[in-house]
Scaffold this motif. Structure first.
Motif, PDB file in Angstrom:
ATOM      1  N   GLN A  71       0.689  -1.214  -0.195  1.00  0.00           N
ATOM      2  CA  GLN A  71      -0.041   0.035   0.140  1.00  0.00           C
ATOM      3  C   GLN A  71       0.956   1.269   0.056  1.00  0.00           C
ATOM      4  N   ALA A  72       1.857   1.193   0.723  1.00  0.00           N
ATOM      5  CA  ALA A  72       2.708   2.432   0.890  1.00  0.00           C
ATOM      6  C   ALA A  72       3.621   2.498  -0.475  1.00  0.00           C
ATOM      7  N   ALA A  74       2.268   1.891  -3.330  1.00  0.00           N
ATOM      8  CA  ALA A  74       1.347   2.076  -4.434  1.00  0.00           C
ATOM      9  C   ALA A  74       0.980   3.733  -4.451  1.00  0.00           C
ATOM     10  N   ALA A  75       1.149   4.067  -2.848  1.00  0.00           N
ATOM     11  CA  ALA A  75       0.982   5.390  -2.770  1.00  0.00           C
ATOM     12  C   ALA A  75       2.189   6.351  -3.092  1.00  0.00           C
ATOM     13  N   ALA A  76       3.208   5.781  -3.172  1.00  0.00           N
ATOM     14  CA  ALA A  76       4.445   6.423  -3.683  1.00  0.00           C
ATOM     15  C   ALA A  76       4.444   6.506  -5.215  1.00  0.00           C
ATOM     16  N   HIS A  78       1.725   6.871  -6.977  1.00  0.00           N
ATOM     17  CA  HIS A  78       0.937   7.727  -7.470  1.00  0.00           C
ATOM     18  C   HIS A  78       1.258   9.246  -7.169  1.00  0.00           C
ATOM     19  N   GLU A  79       2.289   9.377  -5.992  1.00  0.00           N
ATOM     20  CA  GLU A  79       2.653  10.644  -5.812  1.00  0.00           C
ATOM     21  C   GLU A  79       3.715  10.991  -6.731  1.00  0.00           C
ATOM     22  N   LEU A 125      -3.851  -3.048  -6.474  1.00  0.00           N
ATOM     23  CA  LEU A 125      -3.751  -1.730  -6.218  1.00  0.00           C
ATOM     24  C   LEU A 125      -3.379  -0.818  -7.256  1.00  0.00           C
ATOM     25  N   LEU A 126      -2.578  -1.456  -8.334  1.00  0.00           N
ATOM     26  CA  LEU A 126      -2.410  -0.274  -9.451  1.00  0.00           C
ATOM     27  C   LEU A 126      -3.182  -0.897 -10.853  1.00  0.00           C
TER      28      LEU A 126
END
Length: 259
Positions: A71-72, A74-76, A78-79, A125-126
């Motif tokens: 999850q971390a 996937a967040a990176a 997107h960022e 997630l992606l």
């Protein structure tokens, strides 16, 4: 008269965004280099930063063995990238044991988390972003050793075998959305991590050493190089492979049997 012209694939991935897990060295770093050279914007990850991270790529530390780590990451993604068009799951590995029964439960779980579930979690997630764009290419790095089911590596090859089955099923599921899913299965490849593993196996006992010697002999007469695997990955994520999905590409110099 029809002539055949040389076609250059330089910058063929211009405008594409890619994530490569396990990209700090060996096969993963070679894949990152190939994608960068082809014009892609690349984010790579490993559990710790090293001085071998390819220049030109973005990097974040992440432990993809856990749901929280996925999850971390996937967040990176997107960022840093805003999403991905190319997803290459290269992170993997396990250490050999004297026999299948000597593999402890915790290492079975670790092998499944790293070699199978990391891909499943990150895909889930992606992939939604790929669905929205109705395009994408996913490559799971498996192992050409799966058909041998070597007892010393049974936790590893079992996880990779399921990864191959999962990849075929995911390819069927995502084809309607224009997303391609393929697997690359390397044979023995000259990487720091691979050499450490082979040497550990060879030191276990004389029988294991004989096995390593036999496995290390390929019909083409040499070990693979990281660039050999990266070339296959680049092909599969490019438009040159636009009609390939659900396939498993052996890149092993003819070393292992085909099943």
């Amino acid at each position: 008269m029809t002539t055949i012209e040389n076609v250059s694939h330089t910058r063929e991935l211009a405008g594409k965004r890619a994530l490569v897990t396990g990209g700090s060295r060996g096969i993963g770093a070679a894949v990152v280099h190939q994608l960068l050279d082809a014009g892609a914007q690349v984010l790579t990850t490993a559990r710790s930063a090293t001085n071998t991270i390819p220049d030109g790529s973005a990097f974040v530390t992440a432990d993809v063995r856990t749901q929280a780590g996925a999850q971390a990451l996937a967040a990176a993604v997107h960022e840093v990238l805003g999403g991905v068009d190319i997803l290459v799951h290269n992170a993997g590995g396990a250490r050999p044991h004297a026999s299948a029964s000597a593999i402890p439960d915790r290492e079975w779980q670790d092998a499944l988390d790293l070699n199978l579930l990391a891909s499943v979690r990150l895909d889930s997630l992606l992939v939604p972003g790929m669905r929205e764009r109705r395009s994408g290419a996913i490559v799971h790095v498996s192992s050409a050793a799966v058909p041998t089911a070597a007892p010393q590596f049974l936790h590893y090859v079992a996880a990779k075998a399921v990864l191959q089955t999962y990849s075929r099923g995911l390819a069927l599921d995502l084809a309607v959305a224009g997303i391609r899913v393929n697997t690359v299965s390397p044979g023995r490849t000259a990487t720091p991590g691979g050499e450490e593993t082979w040497q550990l196996w060879a030191r276990m006992d004389a029988t294991a050493g004989d096995t390593v010697t036999a496995i290390g002999t390929t019909p083409l007469g040499r070990d693979g190089q990281p660039a050999d695997i990266a070339d296959a990955v680049l092909f599969l994520v490019s438009d040159r492979a636009s009609w390939l999905t659900g396939t498993n590409l052996f890149v092993d110099g003819g070393e292992f049997p085909r099943g």
